[in-house]
Design a protein around this motif. Structure first.
Motif, PDB file in Angstrom:
ATOM      1  N   VAL A   1     -21.079  -0.030  -7.480  1.00  0.00           N
ATOM      2  CA  VAL A   1     -20.927  -1.427  -7.083  1.00  0.00           C
ATOM      3  C   VAL A   1     -20.313  -1.531  -5.685  1.00  0.00           C
ATOM      4  O   VAL A   1     -20.797  -2.284  -4.840  1.00  0.00           O
ATOM      5  N   ARG A   2     -19.289  -0.755  -5.430  1.00  0.00           N
ATOM      6  CA  ARG A   2     -18.574  -0.813  -4.146  1.00  0.00           C
ATOM      7  C   ARG A   2     -19.482  -0.474  -2.972  1.00  0.00           C
ATOM      8  O   ARG A   2     -19.308  -0.980  -1.872  1.00  0.00           O
ATOM      9  N   ASN A   3     -20.470   0.384  -3.191  1.00  0.00           N
ATOM     10  CA  ASN A   3     -21.337   0.832  -2.100  1.00  0.00           C
ATOM     11  C   ASN A   3     -22.666   0.099  -2.009  1.00  0.00           C
ATOM     12  O   ASN A   3     -23.569   0.546  -1.307  1.00  0.00           O
ATOM     13  N   ILE A   4     -22.785  -1.026  -2.688  1.00  0.00           N
ATOM     14  CA  ILE A   4     -23.976  -1.867  -2.541  1.00  0.00           C
ATOM     15  C   ILE A   4     -23.861  -2.572  -1.187  1.00  0.00           C
ATOM     16  O   ILE A   4     -22.791  -3.080  -0.839  1.00  0.00           O
ATOM     17  N   ARG A   5     -24.953  -2.612  -0.452  1.00  0.00           N
ATOM     18  CA  ARG A   5     -24.952  -3.287   0.858  1.00  0.00           C
ATOM     19  C   ARG A   5     -24.592  -4.769   0.682  1.00  0.00           C
ATOM     20  O   ARG A   5     -25.169  -5.453  -0.150  1.00  0.00           O
ATOM     21  N   GLY A   6     -23.597  -5.220   1.455  1.00  0.00           N
ATOM     22  CA  GLY A   6     -23.161  -6.616   1.379  1.00  0.00           C
ATOM     23  C   GLY A   6     -21.870  -6.801   0.599  1.00  0.00           C
ATOM     24  O   GLY A   6     -21.244  -7.850   0.667  1.00  0.00           O
ATOM     25  N   VAL A   7     -21.460  -5.778  -0.164  1.00  0.00           N
ATOM     26  CA  VAL A   7     -20.205  -5.854  -0.930  1.00  0.00           C
ATOM     27  C   VAL A   7     -19.049  -5.451  -0.024  1.00  0.00           C
ATOM     28  O   VAL A   7     -19.097  -4.405   0.617  1.00  0.00           O
TER      29      VAL A   7
END
Length: 174
Positions: free
Chosen positions: A81-87
């Motif tokens: 989740v932390r490394n999703i683009r935009g997060v």
């Protein structure tokens, strides 16, 4: 680490909420992480907007720049989740994710729980929760859409209507 899925709030760049939610769902699908990440939500509400004397219903984000994720927090799920683009990170002290409390989840209306109603208008019911606990009354109306039941309770020698949540009453057994 908790083994039950809890709701967490993630912060995103403004306008990226839906894209982030789609990307999380895509990663969950591709990496088969359904057991860790259960649900992703961008809370929205329908509002009437008047523009150029025209009324139209639009869906607006309740919490711009935030996405809710129901997941079991592990190093893997956090990393995904932390490394999703935009997060930009999880909501919590120093980006340590803090799950929403049951009260917060209920207040946000994130989880819709279906209450199975065992009674109908005219039935005798007992109030099993709240300040009127122990009182017995007659069901006047049942409103499933708003999770409410109206019960006529005899107080001080007169019938008094009381509005309650569906789960606050049960059928009186004969």
């Amino acid at each position: 680490m908790s083994e039950t899925a809890r709701w967490y709030v993630i912060h995103t760049y403004s306008g990226y909420e839906n894209k982030v939610a789609q990307n999380i769902e895509k990663v969950v699908e591709n990496r088969k992480l359904h057991d860790l990440i259960h649900e992703v939500r961008v809370p929205t509400e329908k509002v009437i907007e008047i523009k150029d004397n025209q009324k139209r219903e639009v869906e607006r984000k309740i919490f711009p720049s935030y996405v809710l994720v129901k997941m079991i927090l592990t190093d893997d799920s956090w990393y995904v989740v932390r490394n999703i683009r935009g997060v930009t990170g999880f909501v919590g002290p120093s980006s340590k994710p803090v799950p929403l409390t049951k009260e917060e989840v209920d207040a946000l209306g994130v989880e819709v729980r279906q209450v199975e109603v065992q009674y109908a208008v005219g039935d005798s019911v007992e109030i099993i929760d709240g300040p009127m606990e122990g009182f017995v009354g007659t069901v006047q109306t049942v409103d499933l859409e708003h999770n409410q039941v109206q019960v006529a309770v005899s107080m001080f020698g007169r019938e008094t209507p009381v509005a309650l949540d569906l789960g606050q009453v049960r059928v009186v057994k004969d």
